[in-house]
Design a protein around this motif. Structure first.
Motif, PDB file in Angstrom:
ATOM      1  N   PHE A  18       0.859  -1.320   0.069  1.00 17.15           N
ATOM      2  CA  PHE A  18       0.087  -0.125   0.110  1.00 17.15           C
ATOM      3  C   PHE A  18       0.993   1.212  -0.077  1.00 17.15           C
ATOM      4  CE2 PHE A  18      -3.174  -3.013   1.599  1.00 17.15           C
ATOM      5  CZ  PHE A  18      -4.305  -2.587   1.043  1.00 17.15           C
ATOM      6  N   SER A  19       0.491   2.175  -0.688  1.00 16.39           N
ATOM      7  CA  SER A  19       1.109   3.621  -0.571  1.00 16.39           C
ATOM      8  C   SER A  19       0.991   4.077   0.809  1.00 16.39           C
ATOM      9  CB  SER A  19       0.443   4.439  -1.799  1.00 16.39           C
ATOM     10  OG  SER A  19      -0.803   4.878  -1.489  1.00 16.39           O
ATOM     11  N   SER A  20       2.009   5.032   1.218  1.00 14.38           N
ATOM     12  CA  SER A  20       1.601   5.823   2.488  1.00 14.38           C
ATOM     13  C   SER A  20       0.376   6.710   2.789  1.00 14.38           C
ATOM     14  CB  SER A  20       2.930   6.675   2.539  1.00 14.38           C
ATOM     15  OG  SER A  20       3.019   7.697   1.671  1.00 14.38           O
TER      16      SER A  20
ATOM     17  N   PHE B 284       9.542  -3.917  -5.485  1.00 18.24           N
ATOM     18  CA  PHE B 284       9.089  -2.587  -5.935  1.00 18.24           C
ATOM     19  C   PHE B 284       8.746  -2.061  -4.399  1.00 18.24           C
ATOM     20  CE2 PHE B 284       5.445  -5.522  -6.507  1.00 18.24           C
ATOM     21  CZ  PHE B 284       4.670  -5.044  -5.635  1.00 18.24           C
ATOM     22  N   GLN B 285       8.849  -0.850  -4.247  1.00 22.10           N
ATOM     23  CA  GLN B 285       8.644  -0.080  -2.796  1.00 22.10           C
ATOM     24  C   GLN B 285       7.937   1.376  -3.057  1.00 22.10           C
ATOM     25  OE1 GLN B 285      11.697  -0.732  -0.017  1.00 22.10           O
ATOM     26  NE2 GLN B 285      10.866   0.850   1.462  1.00 22.10           N
ATOM     27  N   TRP B 286       6.958   1.795  -2.149  1.00 23.63           N
ATOM     28  CA  TRP B 286       6.421   3.038  -2.218  1.00 23.63           C
ATOM     29  C   TRP B 286       7.364   3.904  -1.449  1.00 23.63           C
ATOM     30  CZ3 TRP B 286       2.491   4.170  -4.991  1.00 23.63           C
ATOM     31  CH2 TRP B 286       1.547   3.238  -5.252  1.00 23.63           C
ATOM     32  N   ASP B 287       7.158   5.183  -2.031  1.00 19.00           N
ATOM     33  CA  ASP B 287       8.008   6.682  -1.176  1.00 19.00           C
ATOM     34  C   ASP B 287       7.056   6.690   0.010  1.00 19.00           C
ATOM     35  OD1 ASP B 287       8.404   9.274  -0.496  1.00 19.00           O
ATOM     36  OD2 ASP B 287       8.926   9.427  -2.648  1.00 19.00           O
ATOM     37  N   PRO B 288       7.868   6.894   1.115  1.00 21.52           N
ATOM     38  CA  PRO B 288       7.141   6.993   2.503  1.00 21.52           C
ATOM     39  C   PRO B 288       6.531   8.309   2.560  1.00 21.52           C
ATOM     40  CG  PRO B 288       9.460   7.065   2.625  1.00 21.52           C
ATOM     41  CD  PRO B 288       9.385   6.769   1.435  1.00 21.52           C
ATOM     42  N   ARG B 289       6.877   9.267   1.664  1.00 22.18           N
ATOM     43  CA  ARG B 289       6.053  10.564   1.875  1.00 22.18           C
ATOM     44  C   ARG B 289       5.045  10.941   0.868  1.00 22.18           C
ATOM     45  NH1 ARG B 289      10.580  15.233   3.712  1.00 22.18           N
ATOM     46  NH2 ARG B 289      10.479  14.488   5.991  1.00 22.18           N
ATOM     47  N   ARG B 290       5.263  10.129  -0.368  1.00 21.22           N
ATOM     48  CA  ARG B 290       4.271  10.793  -1.415  1.00 21.22           C
ATOM     49  C   ARG B 290       3.838   9.506  -2.252  1.00 21.22           C
ATOM     50  NH1 ARG B 290       8.036  14.616  -4.776  1.00 21.22           N
ATOM     51  NH2 ARG B 290       8.783  15.177  -2.751  1.00 21.22           N
ATOM     52  N   PRO B 291       2.661   9.677  -3.038  1.00 19.52           N
ATOM     53  CA  PRO B 291       2.342   8.393  -3.790  1.00 19.52           C
ATOM     54  C   PRO B 291       3.221   8.320  -5.164  1.00 19.52           C
ATOM     55  CG  PRO B 291       0.982  10.184  -4.107  1.00 19.52           C
ATOM     56  CD  PRO B 291       1.932  10.539  -3.175  1.00 19.52           C
ATOM     57  N   ARG B 292       4.512   7.612  -4.871  1.00 17.44           N
ATOM     58  CA  ARG B 292       5.408   7.605  -5.979  1.00 17.44           C
ATOM     59  C   ARG B 292       6.156   5.899  -5.662  1.00 17.44           C
ATOM     60  NH1 ARG B 292      10.652  11.378  -6.562  1.00 17.44           N
ATOM     61  NH2 ARG B 292      10.684  10.739  -4.722  1.00 17.44           N
TER      62      ARG B 292
ATOM     63  N   TYR C 229      13.106   2.619 -11.989  1.00 17.26           N
ATOM     64  CA  TYR C 229      11.870   2.861 -12.751  1.00 17.26           C
ATOM     65  C   TYR C 229      10.794   3.566 -11.777  1.00 17.26           C
ATOM     66  CZ  TYR C 229      13.348  -0.528 -16.290  1.00 17.26           C
ATOM     67  OH  TYR C 229      14.165  -1.060 -17.105  1.00 17.26           O
ATOM     68  N   LEU C 230      10.359   4.782 -12.047  1.00 18.89           N
ATOM     69  CA  LEU C 230       9.306   5.442 -11.068  1.00 18.89           C
ATOM     70  C   LEU C 230       8.131   5.597 -11.683  1.00 18.89           C
ATOM     71  CD1 LEU C 230      11.870   8.270 -10.036  1.00 18.89           C
ATOM     72  CD2 LEU C 230      11.385   6.115  -8.685  1.00 18.89           C
ATOM     73  N   TRP C 231       6.886   5.264 -10.799  1.00 17.12           N
ATOM     74  CA  TRP C 231       5.651   5.383 -11.130  1.00 17.12           C
ATOM     75  C   TRP C 231       4.903   6.589 -10.502  1.00 17.12           C
ATOM     76  CZ3 TRP C 231       1.038   5.360  -8.660  1.00 17.12           C
ATOM     77  CH2 TRP C 231       0.014   5.373  -9.325  1.00 17.12           C
TER      78      TRP C 231
ATOM     79  N   ILE D  97      15.544  -2.269  -3.424  1.00 17.45           N
ATOM     80  CA  ILE D  97      15.423  -0.660  -3.295  1.00 17.45           C
ATOM     81  C   ILE D  97      15.013  -0.553  -2.038  1.00 17.45           C
ATOM     82  CG2 ILE D  97      13.581   1.127  -4.032  1.00 17.45           C
ATOM     83  CD1 ILE D  97      13.225  -0.235  -6.678  1.00 17.45           C
ATOM     84  N   GLN D  98      15.447   0.528  -1.289  1.00 24.67           N
ATOM     85  CA  GLN D  98      15.065   1.035  -0.019  1.00 24.67           C
ATOM     86  C   GLN D  98      14.925   2.659  -0.132  1.00 24.67           C
ATOM     87  OE1 GLN D  98      17.600   0.029   3.112  1.00 24.67           O
ATOM     88  NE2 GLN D  98      18.474  -1.846   1.926  1.00 24.67           N
ATOM     89  N   ASN D  99      13.911   2.952   0.457  1.00 25.89           N
ATOM     90  CA  ASN D  99      13.899   4.398   0.777  1.00 25.89           C
ATOM     91  C   ASN D  99      13.865   4.979   2.189  1.00 25.89           C
ATOM     92  OD1 ASN D  99      11.419   3.507   1.707  1.00 25.89           O
ATOM     93  ND2 ASN D  99      10.358   4.003  -0.103  1.00 25.89           N
ATOM     94  N   PHE D 100      13.762   6.149   2.474  1.00 25.40           N
ATOM     95  CA  PHE D 100      13.821   6.982   3.643  1.00 25.40           C
ATOM     96  C   PHE D 100      13.084   8.216   3.721  1.00 25.40           C
ATOM     97  CE2 PHE D 100      17.697   7.806   1.484  1.00 25.40           C
ATOM     98  CZ  PHE D 100      18.067   9.200   2.117  1.00 25.40           C
ATOM     99  N   TYR D 101      13.426   8.956   4.904  1.00 16.54           N
ATOM    100  CA  TYR D 101      12.549  10.067   5.149  1.00 16.54           C
ATOM    101  C   TYR D 101      12.819  11.120   3.815  1.00 16.54           C
ATOM    102  CZ  TYR D 101      12.024   7.940   9.646  1.00 16.54           C
ATOM    103  OH  TYR D 101      11.757   7.018  10.678  1.00 16.54           O
ATOM    104  N   GLU D 102      13.779  11.279   3.586  1.00 14.36           N
ATOM    105  CA  GLU D 102      14.131  12.314   2.467  1.00 14.36           C
ATOM    106  C   GLU D 102      13.792  11.969   1.104  1.00 14.36           C
ATOM    107  OE1 GLU D 102      17.466  12.416   4.424  1.00 14.36           O
ATOM    108  OE2 GLU D 102      16.727  14.317   5.591  1.00 14.36           O
ATOM    109  N   CYS D 103      13.066  10.700   0.825  1.00 14.31           N
ATOM    110  CA  CYS D 103      12.708  10.145  -0.498  1.00 14.31           C
ATOM    111  C   CYS D 103      13.738   9.945  -1.163  1.00 14.31           C
ATOM    112  CB  CYS D 103      11.677  11.241  -1.085  1.00 14.31           C
ATOM    113  SG  CYS D 103      10.338  11.456   0.152  1.00 14.31           S
ATOM    114  N   SER D 104      14.830   9.676  -0.887  1.00 11.86           N
ATOM    115  CA  SER D 104      16.163   9.094  -1.766  1.00 11.86           C
ATOM    116  C   SER D 104      16.099   7.603  -1.848  1.00 11.86           C
ATOM    117  CB  SER D 104      17.542   9.688  -1.157  1.00 11.86           C
ATOM    118  OG  SER D 104      17.347  10.975  -0.919  1.00 11.86           O
ATOM    119  N   PHE D 105      16.821   7.007  -2.721  1.00 17.99           N
ATOM    120  CA  PHE D 105      16.715   5.582  -3.051  1.00 17.99           C
ATOM    121  C   PHE D 105      18.099   5.124  -2.889  1.00 17.99           C
ATOM    122  CE2 PHE D 105      12.335   5.376  -4.495  1.00 17.99           C
ATOM    123  CZ  PHE D 105      12.089   6.637  -4.975  1.00 17.99           C
ATOM    124  N   ILE D 106      18.109   3.944  -2.175  1.00 20.66           N
ATOM    125  CA  ILE D 106      19.378   3.221  -1.821  1.00 20.66           C
ATOM    126  C   ILE D 106      19.167   1.776  -2.614  1.00 20.66           C
ATOM    127  CG2 ILE D 106      20.921   2.216  -0.114  1.00 20.66           C
ATOM    128  CD1 ILE D 106      20.777   5.348   0.089  1.00 20.66           C
ATOM    129  N   SER D 107      20.069   1.185  -3.375  1.00 17.05           N
ATOM    130  CA  SER D 107      20.052  -0.084  -3.780  1.00 17.05           C
ATOM    131  C   SER D 107      21.404  -0.582  -3.400  1.00 17.05           C
ATOM    132  CB  SER D 107      20.240   0.183  -5.312  1.00 17.05           C
ATOM    133  OG  SER D 107      21.658   0.101  -5.425  1.00 17.05           O
TER     134      SER D 107
END
Length: 437
Positions: free
Chosen positions: A338-340, A379-387, A398-400, A420-430
């Motif tokens: 689910f998205s955040s 796949f993984q959702w951005d924790p701050r926005r629907p991305r 790839y980003l949707w 893929i991992q994400n964190f509070y600043e919405c950056s991506f770590i592989s």
């Protein structure tokens, strides 16, 4: 997007601290901690053997490094670099190690799941929990960090024990109506515990904190059942993915089915947008290129570029016919998230491994379909926005978002992108490098 240089890592052990300030990577037996903003090395630790599991404490002050073959766990401190903790499980072995929610206890599961050992970093006290069950998800902590639910197997029967994490005393212990429990998972509000059976029987049981059975849900019988399960962030919905290639969503009021999301091979829903990845190799004339230009362009001549195109409906999706005579057939919904903001649900059906489905939860319908050229790894959702971010094992990210899709080629990346991992600043770590907005 801005890209850093490529950092070395082993076994995709690359994690951002919960507070979003540090980046930890493991290279064989070394643990490297960097500052997220500057990417400068803050600490460098040396472990006794190659690290196979690494995990941050909840307060981002400690890092756990596990070496399962040697039955060892080492804990390192960021505030006191000279301090460290070493836990040796001895001949009983070690198959799993994780933090408790308070970041001051470590839970080690021994070989053959004989017991779970709880080690305290503050008091050096040791507690033992017997009869843990070896299953898909046998242990889960509530979101508030107060309780731990543990799946147990005693006398050929399934049980659930609920422990208070503050002092690890047993709060509730009850038998479940399952033949072979596959997992337990708390709702995000920590009020309901979902328990589901193995794939041989479709059954989900919902229990309250005091062990009362709130509801039981079963969609069908005499066929392969549940493959995945996911709570919505608001705890209002419970999504159940099954081997019949459908997702069923239950509501939190009556625990009845709200809707059934199908994954057909032909997309004909006019309200959905079909995105298809198209690849092309850059064409370069070699007649007028010097030797130096050949050398400098060698790394990019054979790299494929890709973009998304919107396909007119109907569209036929690629389907892989599974071998039903083998165990764990490649069929059914194996991944859901689910998205955040609770608005969207992303799913993946294993028989269409290169396709990701995005559903609109408000209208309970299909919103978008993403067809990749390769099988989707995660796949993984951005924790701050629907991305939504996803990777397929190549050098692309790839980003949707509701606005559309984009394919980003990661420069200087010769290896594949698997996680893929994400964190509070919405950056991506592989598992390979760092990617910021």
């Amino acid at each position: 997007m801005n890209f850093s240089e490529v950092f070395k890592q082993s076994n995709q052990l690359c994690k951002v601290s919960p507070d979003g300030k540090y980046l930890a990577t493991c290279v064989q037996y070394r643990l490297v901690v960097r500052d997220v903003k500057t990417l400068q090395i803050l600490q460098l630790y040396t472990c006794l053997d190659q690290v196979v599991h690494m995990e941050w404490s909840s307060d981002s002050l400690f890092v756990l490094c596990a070496m399962y073959k040697r039955g060892l766990v080492q804990v390192w401190s960021l505030e006191q670099p000279d301090w460290y903790c070493k836990i040796d499980e001895g001949s009983i072995g070690l198959v799993s190690s994780r933090w408790s929610p308070d970041g001051r206890h470590i839970l080690n599961t021994t070989e053959f799941h004989l017991r779970i050992t709880v080690w305290s970093l503050c008091t050096k006290a040791v507690s033992y929990i017997k009869y843990p069950k070896a299953c898909q998800k046998g242990m889960d902590f509530s979101r508030d960090g107060c309780y731990m639910a543990l799946a147990e197997r005693r006398d050929c029967r399934d049980y659930v024990s609920v422990f208070v994490c503050e002092d690890w005393h047993l709060l509730r212990h009850f038998e479940t109506e399952t033949q072979d429990m596959a997992g337990v998972e708390w709702s995000p509000n920590s009020c309901v515990l979902a328990v589901w059976d193995s794939c041989l029987e479709y059954k989900v049981l919902l229990y309250s904190l005091d062990g009362r059975l709130l509801s039981t849900y079963s969609a069908y019988e005499w066929s392969l059942g549940i493959k995945s399960l996911a709570w919505s962030p608001s705890s209002q919905f419970l999504a159940i993915g099954s081997y019949d290639e459908k997702v069923r969503i239950l509501n939190h009021i009556t625990w009845k089915k709200l809707t059934e999301l199908d994954h057909p091979a032909t997309i004909s829903n006019t309200k959905a947008v079909m995105y298809k990845e198209v690849e092309r190799r850059p064409g370069v004339g070699s007649d007028n290129l010097s030797i130096q230009q050949h050398i400098t362009m060698g790394s990019t001549l054979f790299n494929t570029q890709s973009k998304y195109v919107i396909c007119p409906l109907p569209v036929q999706l690629p389907v892989i016919k599974p071998d039903l005579d083998r165990a764990n057939p490649k069929i059914g919904v194996s991944s859901m998230a689910f998205s955040s903001d609770n608005r969207y649900l992303a799913t993946k059906n294993d028989s269409m491994a290169s396709v990701v489905w995005v559903w609109d939860i408000q209208r309970l319908g299909l919103l978008a379909v993403l067809e990749q050229t390769s099988a989707v790894r995660c796949f993984q959702w951005d924790p701050r926005r629907p991305r939504l971010a996803l990777c397929t094992g190549n050098a692309k990210l790839y980003l949707w978002s509701p606005a559309g899709c984009v394919s980003v080629t990661v420069p200087h990346l010769s290896n594949a992108l698997f996680t893929i991992q994400n964190f509070y600043e919405c950056s991506f770590i592989s598992g390979i490098g760092y990617y910021g907005r």
